[in-house]
Design an enzyme around this catalytic site. Structure first.
Site, short mmCIF file in Angstrom:
data_model
loop_
_atom_site.label_atom_id
_atom_site.label_comp_id
_atom_site.label_asym_id
_atom_site.label_seq_id
_atom_site.Cartn_x
_atom_site.Cartn_y
_atom_site.Cartn_z
N TYR A 25 -2.04 -0.03 10.27
CA TYR A 25 -2.38 -0.59 8.90
C TYR A 25 -0.84 0.01 8.50
O TYR A 25 -0.36 -1.19 8.47
CB TYR A 25 -3.67 0.46 8.32
CG TYR A 25 -3.21 -0.17 6.66
CD1 TYR A 25 -3.99 -1.36 6.94
CD2 TYR A 25 -3.41 0.53 6.13
CE1 TYR A 25 -3.94 -1.84 5.24
CE2 TYR A 25 -3.26 0.27 4.40
CZ TYR A 25 -3.46 -0.99 4.29
OH TYR A 25 -3.84 -0.77 2.51
N SER A 54 1.11 -0.98 -0.21
CA SER A 54 -0.26 -0.24 0.22
C SER A 54 0.95 1.42 0.00
O SER A 54 2.09 1.14 0.13
CB SER A 54 -1.12 0.28 1.16
OG SER A 54 -1.22 1.28 1.77
#
Length: 233
Positions: A147, A134
Site C-alpha cells: 500500500y 494517504s
C-alpha cells in the site's frame, strides 16, 4: 447507459464516489458543480446521485484499461478527483505478487491512465486535479509495503504531473489524510494500523474544497490532514 453532461455548472469528475471520502467530496462539490460520479456499483452511485441537484453516473472500473478507453468522458472537466483506491497487505516476506499487481493497477496505473485520457478536458477548463493519497504516501510502517509503495508512487506521479502541467494552467493537488472514519480506515486499524483519532470524510472534503476554491494564481501542492487531538485513553 451513456451519461449525459449538459449543465451550466462547472464539471467535477470524482472516482470512488459511491462511498467514503469520494462520496463526501462528491456531495460537497455538488453544491457548486455538476458531478460525474464514477465507480463500479451503479446502485450506490445512483443513491448518491439522488442527493445531488446536478449529477450524472458513469460506471467504470479504473483498473480496467478497456473500461477506461470505452468510457464516454466529458469534454471539459474543471475538477478531477481521484479517490478510488484499495488498501491492505502484509509483510514483504508474506506478500504475494498478485496483490502487488492489483494494488498498483487501482492506486497508480488506473489513476495515470484515466488522467491521461482526461488531460485535454482539464486543460480546456484550466482545471484542478486532486489525488487522494494517504499518510502512507509520506511514511511507511511494518506490514504496509504494498500500500505504501503504491502511495509513494502516486505522490511522485502527482509531483511530476504538477510540473508538466503548470504551464498549461492545470493545478495538481496531493491530499494525504490520516485514518478516516470509513470502511477502509477501520480495516487499517484492524490490520494493526495506528489507533489515532479518526477524521471524518467531510473533513477531507473540506480540504479538497479549499484547494479547488483557491485563487487561480495559487495552488495547494501537497495537503497533509491529520487529527488535531490525541486519542482519549
Amino acid at each position: 447507459m451513456t451519461p449525459s453532461y449538459p449543465s451550466s455548472r462547472p464539471v467535477a469528475l470524482v472516482t470512488g464516489a459511491s462511498r467514503g471520502i469520494g462520496r463526501a467530496i462528491a456531495l460537497d462539490l455538488g453544491r457548486t458543480h455538476h458531478v460525474v460520479l464514477v465507480g463500479r456499483d451503479r446502485a450506490s452511485l445512483e443513491s448518491t446521485q439522488g442527493e445531488l441537484p446536478d449529477a450524472s453516473v458513469l460506471v467504470l472500473d479504473v483498473a480496467d484499461e478497456a473500461s477506461v478507453d470505452a468510457a464516454d468522458l466529458p469534454e471539459e472537466v474543471d475538477v478531477l478527483v481521484h479517490s478510488a483506491g484499495v488498501s491492505g497487505g502484509t509483510t514483504v516476506a508474506e506478500e504475494d505478487r498478485a496483490h502487488w499487481r492489483t494494488t498498483f493497477e487501482v492506486n497508480v496505473f488506473g489513476v495515470a491512465h484515466l488522467t491521461a485520457r482526461l488531460l485535454p478536458a482539464v486543460r480546456a477548463a484550466g482545471g484542478t486535479i486532486v489525488l487522494i493519497n494517504s499518510g502512507a504516501g509520506l511514511f511507511s510502517t511494518p506490514g504496509g509495503a504494498v500500500y505504501s509503495a503504491s502511495k509513494f508512487a502516486l505522490r511522485t506521479f502527482a509531483d511530476t504531473l504538477r510540473e508538466e502541467e503548470r504551464e498549461n494552467g492545470v493545478r495538481v493537488v496531493s491530499v494525504h489524510p490520516g485514518i478516516v472514519d470509513t470502511e477502509m480506515g477501520h480495516g487499517a486499524i484492524s490490520d494493526g494500523g495506528h489507533p489515532e483519532r479518526m477524521l471524518q470524510p467531510e473533513t477531507i472534503a473540506a480540504g479538497v474544497r479549499a484547494a479547488v476554491d483557491a485563487p487561480p494564481e495559487a495552488q495547494f501542492e501537497m495537503m497533509s490532514i491529520r487529527p488535531s487531538l490525541s486519542p482519549k485513553g
